[in-house]
Design a protein around this motif. Structure first.
Motif: not given
Length: 613
Positions: A2, A4-5, A65-70, A197
């Motif tokens: 997807s 993503k951030k 990955e940190y939380k919902d961030i790549k 992001t």
């Protein structure tokens, strides 16, 4: 995958500041490894020479990955000779973590990598590492870094950099020295807060990505590596490729991968902000822009600083040529150098002006930069003869003044040796910029011609009894400083072919220092040691003791030789003069005269190096 951030960061610093160790910690806390997985230290330093030398040579990518961030992470070299690896990846990241030792403070290479980040408008995050050192002076170091920012004309926004303190080997970061660090969360939070992001809406624009690195896969061929700045890229897509010279070609993306931990994961599409690997375009080069088909939007080419040093890679023509190596011809050497230039952007290759000499002029960033390539070729089965490294002079357009490359050198030595070191640097046309002392050790900063440092490191090690530390980095071009005295000692030259014998070496070592031991195959014209005087001396190391019919006690005492001085590749390259070569084969490094026979050497005695290059 997807849309993503995404955040892209690079870790930059001087050598030994702890970059690879910090990346290890980021990977561990970013979930790149299983709980029970055994992980080696400096996991990103995967090249054999990187692990042997204890340095990073090539920029490499990974992701966490940190939380919902790549977060894509680029680990960069810290040695000045590999600065081209840093230059080409700067445009692919959103910010840099500037790592500085809490005791040493900013070093020469810190200035270089920071200047590149500031020029591109990045706002660095400062991390003071190794705050557990007994001699840490973290607060002073922060002030020194601030002064460095100001010297490099940082903007007001860049001057308000955020500072983190930490111990990379323990995976700890903290906002202040008084805090109790537990993990790297303060660093992660600072990255997210400062950078934010990558804008997801840029994925709706037409494709625009730039190649910052290349790799090769034996199954799928050449790989392009770079960041997508706008749009998205899809497996099977036909694209336009804008070359650095403006030429436009077409190509098809056959395979697409992104980074996940240390692994490359195959995906069908990737979006703006991500760093990707793609295959299918054989003609791809560093700096090329990839756009949608017939929708050209080229980016500025990646500018790399010019090389500062050159060396001739010659076909080995010694009596031992071809006995060990698999690749010995000029065609073999040419093909290997062309392959290297595709991925090593700091390297240039030119044909030699002399048609009677088989070989190539190779230009790079320094002795280490070139010696890493030579060592790799040696391990692959190549044989080479190498000339003395020479600096590259230049003239500004419209000016006749000759300019030469300069180095900024920081030397840290015990006080009792500093006088000797300073005297030698002054003799080599160096200019002292600063000096400081704590009564035990002296720290001296010099601006000195690059050519003055060729051959100086081994001399420096001897003068300081191995207790001195010297770090250096490129410091621009300045007017030519005049003649600099070269090596003072002559060499011991073999005048025979065969195996060395202890009896002969025992007599020869009274005349100087030997580079080889007994029972070593040698040839006429090979250098076997250093003469104690300033002239070359021809010797016969193959002479045996004459036997008699009379035997008595004491007449057959065994010969006791001093252990020879064995030279590494870098030491050999530093040592030779213009009429000498280093012979490199898969199993040996030898020193030899350019002209092997005594008669030829006499004929060329009055020649200078310009006549043969």
């Amino acid at each position: 995958m997807s849309n993503k951030k995404i955040i892209n960061i690079a870790v930059i610093a001087h050598v030994d500041a702890g970059k690879s160790t910090l990346v290890d910690a980021l990977l561990k806390q970013g979930g790149a490894f299983r709980d029970n997985q055994e992980v080696i230290e400096q996991v990103m330093d995967s090249n054999d020479q990187e692990r042997e030398r204890g340095i990073t040579i090539y920029s490499k990518n990974c992701a966490i990955e940190y939380k919902d961030i790549k977060i894509n992470i680029v680990d960069t070299p810290g040695h000045a000779d590999f600065s081209s690896e840093v230059e080409r990846i700067m445009k692919t990241v959103d910010t840099v973590i500037l790592l500085v030792d809490s005791s040493e403070g900013p070093m020469p290479q810190t200035r270089f990598v920071l200047s590149k980040a500031l020029e591109l408008g990045l706002n660095p995050i400062l991390m003071i590492n190794k705050i557990d050192k007994k001699d840490q002076r973290a607060i002073e170091v922060v002030d020194e870094v601030l002064e460095l920012f100001m010297e490099l004309d940082a903007t007001d926004e860049q001057l308000h950099f955020k500072t983190i303190f930490g111990i990379a080997k323990n995976g700890i970061a903290q906002f202040s020295l008084e805090d109790e660090g537990k993990n790297l969360d303060p660093l992660f939070e600072t990255i997210v807060e400062q950078v934010g992001t990558y804008p997801i809406e840029l994925a709706d624009k037409p494709l625009k990505m730039q190649v910052s690195s290349l790799a090769y896969d034996s199954f799928i061929g050449r790989l392009g590596i770079g960041r997508i700045f706008e749009g998205k890229i899809v497996e099977g897509q036909t694209v336009s490729v804008v070359k650095n010279d403006g030429e436009v070609r077409q190509g098809k993306i056959s395979k697409l991968t992104v980074y996940q931990g240390l692994a490359k994961v195959a995906v069908k599409e990737a979006f703006a902000g991500d760093i990707i690997n793609f295959a299918g375009i054989e003609h791809i080069s560093i700096g090329d822009t990839v756009n949608e088909l017939n929708n050209i939007n080229a980016m500025e080419p990646i500018i790399i600083e010019e090389p500062t040093m050159s060396m001739n890679f010659l076909v080995n023509n010694s009596p031992f040529a071809g006995k060990v190596g698999k690749f010995v011809t000029s065609r073999n050497i040419k093909e290997r150098l062309e392959k290297e230039m595709e991925i090593n952007v700091g390297l240039k290759v030119e044909p030699l002006n002399n048609p009677t000499i088989e070989g190539f002029k190779v230009l790079g960033r320094g002795e280490l930069h070139l010696s890493v390539l030579i060592e790799q070729m040696r391990r692959e089965g190549f044989e080479l003869a190498l000339s003395k490294p020479e600096v590259i002079f230049r003239k500004e357009e419209g000016s006749k003044e000759l300019l030469e490359p300069m180095e900024r050198v920081i030397i840290n030595v015990p006080t009792e040796y500093s006088g000797t070191v300073i005297n030698k640097l002054n003799q080599r046309k160096g200019l002292m910029i600063d000096m400081d002392s704590d009564g035990v050790r002296d720290k001296v900063i010099y601006n000195i011609p690059l050519r003055a440092l060729i051959g100086f490191r081994s001399e420096f090690t001897n003068d300081t009894h191995g207790e001195g530390i010297m770090v250096r980095s490129f410091n621009g071009f300045e007017p030519y400083k005049g003649e600099i005295e070269s090596r003072k000692n002559g060499v011991l030259i073999s005048m025979a072919n065969g195996k060395t014998l202890p009896y002969a070496l025992g007599n020869i070592e009274e005349r100087g220092t030997l580079f080889i031991g007994p029972q070593i195959e040698i040839y006429d014209g090979m250098i076997i040691g250093q003469h104690s005087r300033d002239n070359d001396l021809e010797v016969n190391p193959t002479t045996g003791k004459k036997l008699t019919n009379t035997r008595s006690s004491g007449t057959d005492d065994s010969v006791r030789l001093t252990p020879p001085k064995l030279m590494t590749l870098e030491e050999a390259l530093e040592y030779i003069e213009w009429d000498e070569l280093v012979e490199v084969t898969p199993d040996n490094i030898r020193l030899r005269k350019r002209w092997l026979s005594s008669t030829e050497r006499k004929q060329h005695r009055n020649d200078n190096k310009k006549a043969i290059d």
